[in-house]
Scaffold this active site. Structure first.
Site, PDB file in Angstrom:
ATOM      1  N   GLY A  29       0.817  -1.208   0.000  1.00 50.30           N
ATOM      2  CA  GLY A  29       0.000   0.000   0.000  1.00 50.30           C
ATOM      3  C   GLY A  29       0.842   1.245   0.000  1.00 50.30           C
ATOM      4  N   ASN A  30       0.210   2.372   0.240  1.00 49.88           N
ATOM      5  CA  ASN A  30       0.937   3.639   0.305  1.00 49.88           C
ATOM      6  C   ASN A  30       0.319   4.535   1.378  1.00 49.88           C
ATOM      7  OD1 ASN A  30      -1.065   5.578  -0.994  1.00 49.88           O
ATOM      8  ND2 ASN A  30      -0.914   3.960  -2.546  1.00 49.88           N
ATOM      9  N   ARG A  31       0.938   5.681   1.598  1.00 55.58           N
ATOM     10  CA  ARG A  31       0.574   6.531   2.739  1.00 55.58           C
ATOM     11  C   ARG A  31      -0.482   7.576   2.426  1.00 55.58           C
ATOM     12  NH1 ARG A  31       3.909   5.378   6.757  1.00 55.58           N
ATOM     13  NH2 ARG A  31       5.974   4.532   6.268  1.00 55.58           N
TER      14      ARG A  31
END
Ligand code: C5P
Length: 235
Positions: A29-31
């Site tokens: 995933g990412n932030r």
């Protein structure tokens, strides 16, 4: 305020960050918090638009300004999605009736090629299997170049790391031309900017990479500046 200058327009905003499963319990995933996209949806609704927000893994607390909608309040339909494939399907479905599509979501560029049905186990003394990645289709470029309805405006975001403003812009310029979008909103992330924060600083480029607007402030202020740029491009 900008009044109801988006009245009667159908807009689609994608927001948040996609997650690509590695196994049934893990993901890449990412932030991205989704705050900028939620601000875009809220601003458009306040200006009279019908909004579909395709929300990739956005925390309910971030969505709170949009839900629950009291009677007569902003007209926003939230479509929750997880993976890039789900986001693509939801954006394509909503875009079929949209005047403007804004791709503010942080979309995973790659996904694991295969996803095992069982959780990957640790085996003593053995190296883990490498995870092979394959490229996801570029939803923004596909919308801009292949799926565009007549008159539809397509807006992309570019989160560039690095604080050298010139380098960030040069990167954005090339991206604007490559993707074929009408507008590209470039922001520097990494330092104290962008992901997860409540304020933002952006430069809006046109499809040729020329600067059409700059905005700095809360994500709502930036959102209104993006809709201003959309209306300016349209007229
Ligand atoms: O190339 P990059 O990922 O920086 O481009 C960012 C822009 O492209 C964002 O608007 C993002 O939503 C969109 N994008 C997309 N599909 C991908 C990757 C990015 O639509 N697979």
């Amino acid at each position: 305020g900008a009044g109801r200058d988006l009245a009667g327009r159908n807009v689609v905003v994608s927001a948040g960050g996609t997650r690509e499963p590695i196994d049934p319990v893990r993901f890449i995933g990412n932030r991205s918090s989704g705050r900028q996209g939620v601000a875009l949806a809220a601003a458009a609704a306040a200006r009279g638009a019908h909004v579909t927000l395709v929300a990739a893994n956005i925390d309910p607390s971030v969505l709170e300004p949009l839900t629950p909608a009291p009677p007569g309040a902003p007209d926003v339909t939230v479509v929750p999605v997880g993976t890039t494939a789900q986001l693509a399907d939801a954006v394509h479905a909503a875009a079929a009736a949209a005047d403007v599509v804004v791709m503010a979501a942080a979309v995973a560029d790659f996904r694991p090629e295969t996803v095992p049905e069982a959780k990957i186990k640790k085996v003593a003394g053995r190296h883990p299997e490498p995870i092979r990645l394959v490229e996801n289709p570029d939803i923004l470029a596909g919308l801009a170049r292949e799926r565009r309805r007549p008159g539809q405006l397509v807006v992309g975001f570019a989160a560039e790391t690095g604080d050298a403003q010139a380098g960030v812009l040069e990167h954005g310029r090339r991206k604007a031309r490559r993707k074929g979008a009408d507008l590209l909103v470039v922001n520097a992330v990494g330092e104290q900017q962008g992901f997860g924060t409540t304020s933002n600083e952006v430069t809006v480029l046109d499809g040729a990479g020329e600067v059409v607007a700059r905005a700095e402030g809360s994500k709502r202020v930036v959102a209104d500046a993006v809709w201003d740029a959309v209306l300016k491009t349209r007229s």
